[in-house]
Design an enzyme around this catalytic site. Structure first.
Site, PDB file in Angstrom:
ATOM      1  N   ASP A 106      29.561  12.098 -11.432  1.00  0.00           N
ATOM      2  CA  ASP A 106      29.554  10.881 -11.114  1.00  0.00           C
ATOM      3  C   ASP A 106      30.968  10.414 -10.071  1.00  0.00           C
ATOM      4  O   ASP A 106      32.076  10.511 -10.615  1.00  0.00           O
ATOM      5  CB  ASP A 106      29.711   9.650 -12.252  1.00  0.00           C
ATOM      6  CG  ASP A 106      29.594   8.348 -11.497  1.00  0.00           C
ATOM      7  OD1 ASP A 106      29.066   8.018 -10.474  1.00  0.00           O
ATOM      8  OD2 ASP A 106      29.715   7.492 -12.302  1.00  0.00           O
ATOM      9  N   ASP A 291      27.949   7.976  -3.218  1.00  0.00           N
ATOM     10  CA  ASP A 291      28.037   8.147  -4.705  1.00  0.00           C
ATOM     11  C   ASP A 291      26.896   8.895  -5.149  1.00  0.00           C
ATOM     12  O   ASP A 291      25.847   8.663  -4.909  1.00  0.00           O
ATOM     13  CB  ASP A 291      27.952   6.576  -5.254  1.00  0.00           C
ATOM     14  CG  ASP A 291      28.071   6.539  -6.904  1.00  0.00           C
ATOM     15  OD1 ASP A 291      28.614   7.668  -7.358  1.00  0.00           O
ATOM     16  OD2 ASP A 291      27.675   5.516  -7.387  1.00  0.00           O
TER      17      ASP A 291
END
Length: 421
Positions: A106, A291
């Site tokens: 992440d 992301d």
């Protein structure tokens, strides 16, 4: 055909121990590579993927990081909450000898933690600090104690890396925690009582301890066509030239508040080349983030509406995605993203969900679903975060997150023009 061109027109903290570099430290020049896998998390059955992710964006209209009594709340949460279907995970060792944990990759959060569905195993290198840790990810969260321990990424072992050890968690299924690869500042407010301190990330400590020469992260993701497929790679401290073609073009992280806290950029988008349609006008580019922890490509509501009109897609009640016919797919044109002076072509095939995985999102096997979705805010919103380029976008480009120079790089790959979906 994708192209990259120049146009005139897209965590130190106090009270926790840290092993610092010494004068005799030998710096490693080659990158440390860590394979990552696309993992299926189909616990949500036929719940729509878009609906699940939008639930995690419920705080988007608030500031990106809200602090109350030392608690961090991310507007954009990892993809790994219940009801999502595909995530990227890395096997990370913790302790000596190391216990292996499957952690979500992440770049949109920065706390690294373990203990979800697999208990933490203390060893001789484990040290429990006096700090508590709590992070909320929109519709998921974890809380527990902060430790320092040896963390192993591929061939490198980081000494005294700060990690969270979950005593409670919610919204994480089929994984053991998160490998936080965002900017260090995102950890601010997650510790208690030291709520004003940040936590060095694994990338920070790899450089501090001389294991890499540059604080950068190269991300290679390939389009996912099989379940539980190892088809990605993280390159700490450098890049892997076998994963991209041509040169890497860089753009500075945006200075727009909120997006600048993350790996944020400003972009405009054109649809098609025959009779171009402005999805996000070049005269009014908008801020957002790149992301790995988000699945889809989320555009501002007004931009999404223009995209829907251009493609003819219709909302599908089973998946929450736009659905198009075979004839509409034949007429589908590329999206051209302009980020700074860089233009990236996102091809027709890149815009659709892999048909081999339709059932994982509650869809029909032979249907065609678009991966472009509505972020829920309009262009120029006060959030400072109008879009998210998730991993369906990153799968088509090699991306470099360069912390040393506060910039992001993009390059074409052998999969930029792939027709695998």
């Amino acid at each position: 055909m994708m192209f990259l061109s120049r146009l005139s027109l897209s965590l130190g903290f106090v009270y926790l121990s840290l092993v610092c570099a010494s004068p005799a430290l030998q710096i490693r020049n080659s990158p440390i590579s860590l394979p990552i896998a696309a993992q299926v998390n189909a616990t949500g059955g036929t719940v729509g993927l878009q609906n699940a992710e939008r639930a995690r964006f419920s705080t988007i209209r608030s500031p990106n990081v809200q602090r109350s009594r030392g608690v961090q709340t991310r507007a954009f949460a990892p993809v790994t909450v219940t009801d999502t279907s595909v995530i990227y995970v890395a096997d990370v060792g913790v302790g000596s000898p190391p216990t292996q944990y499957s952690l979500i990759v992440d770049t949109g959060s920065s706390n690294t933690w373990v203990g979800a569905r697999k208990p933490y195993n203390p060893t001789s290198t484990s040290h429990k600090t006096s700090e508590k840790v709590l992070v909320k990810y929109g519709s998921g969260n974890f809380s527990g104690d902060e430790y320092t321990d040896t963390v192993t990424l591929g061939s490198a072992s980081i000494k005294a890396q700060s990690i969270g050890v979950a005593s409670s968690f919610q919204g994480f299924s089929g994984v053991h925690g998160v490998l936080g690869l965002g900017p260090q500042d995102l950890t601010l407010g997650t510790l208690s009582p030291s709520s004003s301190q940040t936590i060095p990330t694994v990338t920070d400590n790899l450089k501090t301890q001389g294991l890499i020469s540059a604080e950068s992260l190269g991300v290679s993701l390939e389009p996912t066509t099989q379940v539980n497929q190892t088809n990605g790679q993280l390159d700490f401290g450098g890049t892997d030239s076998s994963k991209f073609t041509g040169s890497i073009e860089y753009v500075d992280v945006t200075t727009v508040p909120q997006a600048s806290r993350y790996w944020g950029v400003t972009q405009s988008i054109m649809y098609g080349s025959k009779t171009p349609i402005s999805i996000i006008p070049a005269s009014r580019p908008v801020p957002g983030i790149v992301d790995t922890g988000t699945t889809l490509l989320y555009l501002p509501t007004d931009a999404f509406n223009r995209y829907q009109a251009a493609t003819g897609g219709k909302p599908d009640s089973r998946t929450g995605l736009l659905k198009i016919s075979e004839s509409q797919y034949s007429n589908l044109e590329s999206l051209f993203f302009t980020i700074g002076d860089i233009t990236l072509e996102y091809t027709r095939n890149a815009q659709i969900w892999p048909r081999s995985q339709n059932v994982l999102i509650g869809g029909s096997i032979n249907s065609i679903y678009l991966v472009v979705a509505d972020s829920g805010v309009s262009s120029g919103s006060s959030t400072g975060l109008d879009f998210v380029n998730g991993f369906v976008w990153l799968q088509r480009f090699y991306t470099v997150f360069d912390s040393d120079n506060r910039r992001i790089g993009f390059a074409s790959t052998p999969f930029t023009n792939a027709r695998t979906n």
